[in-house]
Design an enzyme around this catalytic site. Structure first.
Site, short mmCIF file in Angstrom:
data_model
loop_
_atom_site.label_atom_id
_atom_site.label_comp_id
_atom_site.label_asym_id
_atom_site.label_seq_id
_atom_site.Cartn_x
_atom_site.Cartn_y
_atom_site.Cartn_z
N ASP A 1 50.67 -12.94 23.50
CA ASP A 1 49.64 -11.99 23.88
C ASP A 1 49.21 -12.28 25.32
OD1 ASP A 1 49.30 -10.27 21.72
OD2 ASP A 1 48.10 -11.72 20.62
N TYR B 1 56.57 -14.23 21.54
CA TYR B 1 55.69 -13.11 21.28
C TYR B 1 54.29 -13.49 21.79
CZ TYR B 1 54.09 -9.38 18.05
OH TYR B 1 53.58 -8.24 17.48
N ARG C 1 40.83 -10.67 5.00
CA ARG C 1 39.42 -11.02 4.76
C ARG C 1 38.93 -10.44 3.45
NH1 ARG C 1 38.46 -8.46 9.98
NH2 ARG C 1 38.82 -10.04 11.57
N ARG D 1 49.92 -13.27 11.69
CA ARG D 1 49.13 -12.87 12.86
C ARG D 1 47.91 -12.04 12.47
NH1 ARG D 1 51.42 -11.85 17.96
NH2 ARG D 1 50.61 -9.74 18.01
N ARG E 1 53.67 4.21 14.71
CA ARG E 1 52.24 4.50 14.87
C ARG E 1 52.02 5.55 15.94
NH1 ARG E 1 50.77 -1.59 17.06
NH2 ARG E 1 52.20 -1.57 18.80
N ARG F 1 63.61 -6.28 19.97
CA ARG F 1 63.34 -4.91 19.55
C ARG F 1 62.85 -4.14 20.76
NH1 ARG F 1 65.54 -2.85 15.43
NH2 ARG F 1 63.79 -1.49 14.86
N GLU G 1 55.28 5.97 18.61
CA GLU G 1 56.14 4.81 18.91
C GLU G 1 57.31 4.75 17.94
OE1 GLU G 1 54.08 1.07 19.27
OE2 GLU G 1 52.48 1.98 20.46
P1 FAD Z 1 56.19 -8.49 31.47
O1 FAD Z 1 54.96 -7.68 31.44
O2 FAD Z 1 57.34 -8.05 30.66
O3 FAD Z 1 56.63 -8.61 33.01
C1 FAD Z 1 57.91 -9.05 33.40
C2 FAD Z 1 58.32 -8.20 34.58
O4 FAD Z 1 59.53 -8.72 35.12
C3 FAD Z 1 58.59 -6.75 34.20
O5 FAD Z 1 57.81 -5.89 34.98
C4 FAD Z 1 60.09 -6.59 34.47
O6 FAD Z 1 60.42 -5.31 34.94
C5 FAD Z 1 60.32 -7.64 35.54
N1 FAD Z 1 61.71 -8.11 35.61
C6 FAD Z 1 62.49 -8.55 34.61
N2 FAD Z 1 63.71 -8.89 35.07
C7 FAD Z 1 63.69 -8.66 36.39
C8 FAD Z 1 64.65 -8.81 37.42
N3 FAD Z 1 65.89 -9.26 37.17
N4 FAD Z 1 64.32 -8.49 38.69
C9 FAD Z 1 63.06 -8.02 38.97
N5 FAD Z 1 62.12 -7.86 38.04
C10 FAD Z 1 62.42 -8.18 36.77
N6 FAD Z 1 49.19 -8.44 24.29
C11 FAD Z 1 47.88 -8.48 24.00
O7 FAD Z 1 47.19 -9.45 24.37
N7 FAD Z 1 47.26 -7.48 23.31
C12 FAD Z 1 47.94 -6.36 22.89
O8 FAD Z 1 47.35 -5.46 22.28
C13 FAD Z 1 49.34 -6.30 23.17
N8 FAD Z 1 50.06 -5.22 22.77
C14 FAD Z 1 51.39 -5.17 23.07
C15 FAD Z 1 52.10 -4.05 22.65
C16 FAD Z 1 53.45 -3.94 22.93
C17 FAD Z 1 54.21 -2.72 22.52
C18 FAD Z 1 54.10 -5.01 23.62
C19 FAD Z 1 55.56 -4.94 23.92
C20 FAD Z 1 53.40 -6.13 24.03
C21 FAD Z 1 52.03 -6.23 23.76
N9 FAD Z 1 51.28 -7.31 24.19
C22 FAD Z 1 49.94 -7.37 23.90
C23 FAD Z 1 51.90 -8.42 24.98
C24 FAD Z 1 51.80 -8.20 26.51
O9 FAD Z 1 52.48 -7.03 26.85
C25 FAD Z 1 52.41 -9.42 27.20
O10 FAD Z 1 51.68 -10.57 26.87
C26 FAD Z 1 52.44 -9.34 28.75
O11 FAD Z 1 52.79 -8.07 29.21
C27 FAD Z 1 53.44 -10.34 29.24
O12 FAD Z 1 53.45 -10.43 30.65
P2 FAD Z 1 54.73 -11.03 31.37
O13 FAD Z 1 54.41 -11.05 32.82
O14 FAD Z 1 55.17 -12.27 30.72
O15 FAD Z 1 55.91 -9.99 31.04
N1 UDP Z 2 52.03 -4.91 9.82
C1 UDP Z 2 52.25 -4.15 8.69
N2 UDP Z 2 51.55 -2.99 8.52
C2 UDP Z 2 50.67 -2.55 9.43
C3 UDP Z 2 50.44 -3.33 10.58
C4 UDP Z 2 51.14 -4.50 10.75
O1 UDP Z 2 53.06 -4.51 7.86
O2 UDP Z 2 50.07 -1.47 9.24
C5 UDP Z 2 52.82 -6.15 9.99
C6 UDP Z 2 54.16 -5.87 10.67
O3 UDP Z 2 55.11 -6.75 10.11
C7 UDP Z 2 53.89 -6.24 12.10
C8 UDP Z 2 52.97 -7.43 11.93
O4 UDP Z 2 52.16 -7.08 10.81
O5 UDP Z 2 55.06 -6.57 12.79
C9 UDP Z 2 52.11 -7.74 13.13
O6 UDP Z 2 51.34 -6.60 13.45
P1 UDP Z 2 50.74 -6.38 14.87
O7 UDP Z 2 49.79 -5.25 14.79
O8 UDP Z 2 50.26 -7.68 15.41
O9 UDP Z 2 52.00 -5.91 15.71
P2 UDP Z 2 52.04 -5.43 17.24
O10 UDP Z 2 50.74 -4.76 17.54
O11 UDP Z 2 52.26 -6.66 18.04
O12 UDP Z 2 53.17 -4.49 17.25
#
Ligand code: FAD
Ligand code: UDP
Length: 365
Positions: free
Chosen positions: A349, A347, A175, A171, A279, A248, A299
């Site tokens: 975005d 996973y 570079r 992912r 982080r 996780r 986190e």
């Molecule tokens: P969710 O946002 O999980 O929405 C699902 C909803 O359903 C939740 O609110 C939940 O409470 C609800 N739900 C579940 N079960 C039930 C039930 N039985 N009854 C009622 N409600 C329910 N994407 C990026 O593009 N850029 C980023 O930098 C990025 N960073 C991230 C960092 C983290 C730590 C995480 C975890 C994800 C990240 N993502 C990022 C991904 C992004 O969060 C997801 O793509 C997006 O939130 C997914 O939307 P969703 O609607 O599928 O799921």
């Molecule tokens: N990763 C790493 N070191 C870093 C940042 C990322 O080894 O400093 C690896 C790690 O395995 C991570 C993966 O790269 O799960 C993807 O990173 P990303 O930043 O996309 O993770 P997210 O932001 O989705 O948690």
């Protein structure tokens, strides 16, 4: 039936679907387990700073259609993600690029960097990387792997790097130029005013019931709508009858500090095993904030158990196999459609979630 669609989950997927359905004259009811909309992209304003409650979210995409779509609901700033990796007292730029290599080895040219990497892995003879460790070593060599990848990845995933799939590390860009942009995508930024406002706009005109768990009120909710769009966990929908998919989870320790600037960057990764968090996010730097105070979140990654919030699907062979079994069951459903990150055990975005919701709309509406 009172509604055409019952949408389970007020996250991005459910909200995009609701918006498009309402535009086409359909009626929707959204139920959400949490006390707020927007799922994991939820942001709330604290002391004038947009705080990303469920982890840092940077919008990035190469999909022009998705970028234009999301820009209808928000204006984006010019933020470019450039995290810092901290290994003990050493600071490196991410993603892995010439800035990282020149700091690590005191070199200046791509040729020197490539030679060091090749020398460090010459005796390993990796042709087809079988796991994350082999993939990382073959890309960046032993030093970068040991200092910046191994500890971080094992904290993040709670598993040995040899037991993780190689795609996780692919992912990240690699570079041989001096470029600290974490993403290769054409478009990137943070929505001014936060993500929650986007979801509010998407859900305008749709009835939303918060604090409502679909699975706890299934029969009565099912009776209200012709069809269900379910964005929760697919295994939970089936009461885990085939087994439990692994996730996780993340615990966020957030605090407000009486200082203007804590770490000088939005994202600092702590890559050594000994520091318990992965982080620290300093939220104001996503929006170039100038407030006199700052808010940071540490986190801590942990194995998901029932009752926790699921964050990252663990897409290894075992879980992907189990997911396929659930998916086969789901495909037999006549009135339930599964979508989003939890419904698809992917996973995804944000841009991919929007694209897949729009694909569903094109098929369904
Ligand atoms: P969710 O946002 O999980 O929405 C699902 C909803 O359903 C939740 O609110 C939940 O409470 C609800 N739900 C579940 N079960 C039930 C039930 N039985 N009854 C009622 N409600 C329910 N994407 C990026 O593009 N850029 C980023 O930098 C990025 N960073 C991230 C960092 C983290 C730590 C995480 C975890 C994800 C990240 N993502 C990022 C991904 C992004 O969060 C997801 O793509 C997006 O939130 C997914 O939307 P969703 O609607 O599928 O799921
Ligand atoms: N990763 C790493 N070191 C870093 C940042 C990322 O080894 O400093 C690896 C790690 O395995 C991570 C993966 O790269 O799960 C993807 O990173 P990303 O930043 O996309 O993770 P997210 O932001 O989705 O948690």
């Amino acid at each position: 039936m009172k509604y055409d669609y019952l949408i389970v989950g007020a996250g991005l997927f459910g909200a995009v679907f609701a918006h498009e359905a309402v535009k086409k004259g359909r009626t929707c009811l959204v139920v959400e387990r949490r006390g707020h909309i927007a799922g994991n992209i939820y942001t709330e304003e604290i002391s004038g700073i947009q705080v990303h409650r469920y982890g840092a979210h940077i919008f990035h995409t190469s999909d022009k259609k998705v970028w234009e779509y999301v820009n209808r609901f928000a204006e984006f700033n010019q933020y470019i993600n450039s995290p810092i990796a901290r290994y003990k007292d050493e600071l490196y730029n991410l993603p892995f690029n010439m800035n990282t290599f020149s700091k690590m080895w005191g070199i200046a040219t791509p040729e020197e960097a490539q030679k060091i990497i090749a020398d460090q892995i010459a005796d390993l003879h990796i042709t087809q990387p079988r796991n994350l460790e082999e993939q990382a070593l073959s890309l960046v060599g032993r030093d970068v792997y040991e200092k910046l990848i191994k500890g971080y990845t094992e904290k993040q995933w709670g598993r040995d790097c040899r037991e993780l799939p190689s795609f996780i590390i692919r992912r990240l860009p690699l570079r041989f130029t001096y470029d600290n942009n974490y993403f290769n995508d054409r478009y990137q930024g943070i929505p001014i005013g936060g993500y929650t406002r986007i979801v509010e706009k998407l859900l305008e005109g749709t009835e939303v019931r918060l604090n409502t768990d679909y699975l706890a009120h299934r029969a009565e909710l099912d009776a209200l709508a012709e069809k269900v769009v379910y964005t929760g966990m697919i295994d939970q929908f089936y009461d885990y009858c085939l087994g439990v998919l692994e996730y996780r989870s993340v615990r966020f320790e957030t605090e407000e500090l009486e200082q203007e600037n804590y770490q000088g960057n939005a994202v600092v990764n702590y890559t050594e095993r000994e520091v318990p968090y992965t982080r620290i996010i300093e939220h104001k730097h996503f929006e170039f904030g100038k407030q006199p105070v700052t808010i940071i979140s540490r986190e801590y990654s942990s194995e998901w158990k029932k009752g926790d919030e699921p964050y990252y699907p663990v897409n290894n062979e075992k879980n992907d196999g189990l997911y396929e079994e659930y998916k086969a069951k789901a495909e037999g459903e006549k009135r339930v459609i599964f979508g989003g990150r939890l419904g698809s055990y992917r996973y995804y975005d944000m841009d991919k979630v929007i694209a897949s919701a729009l694909e569903l709309c094109a098929r369904e509406l």
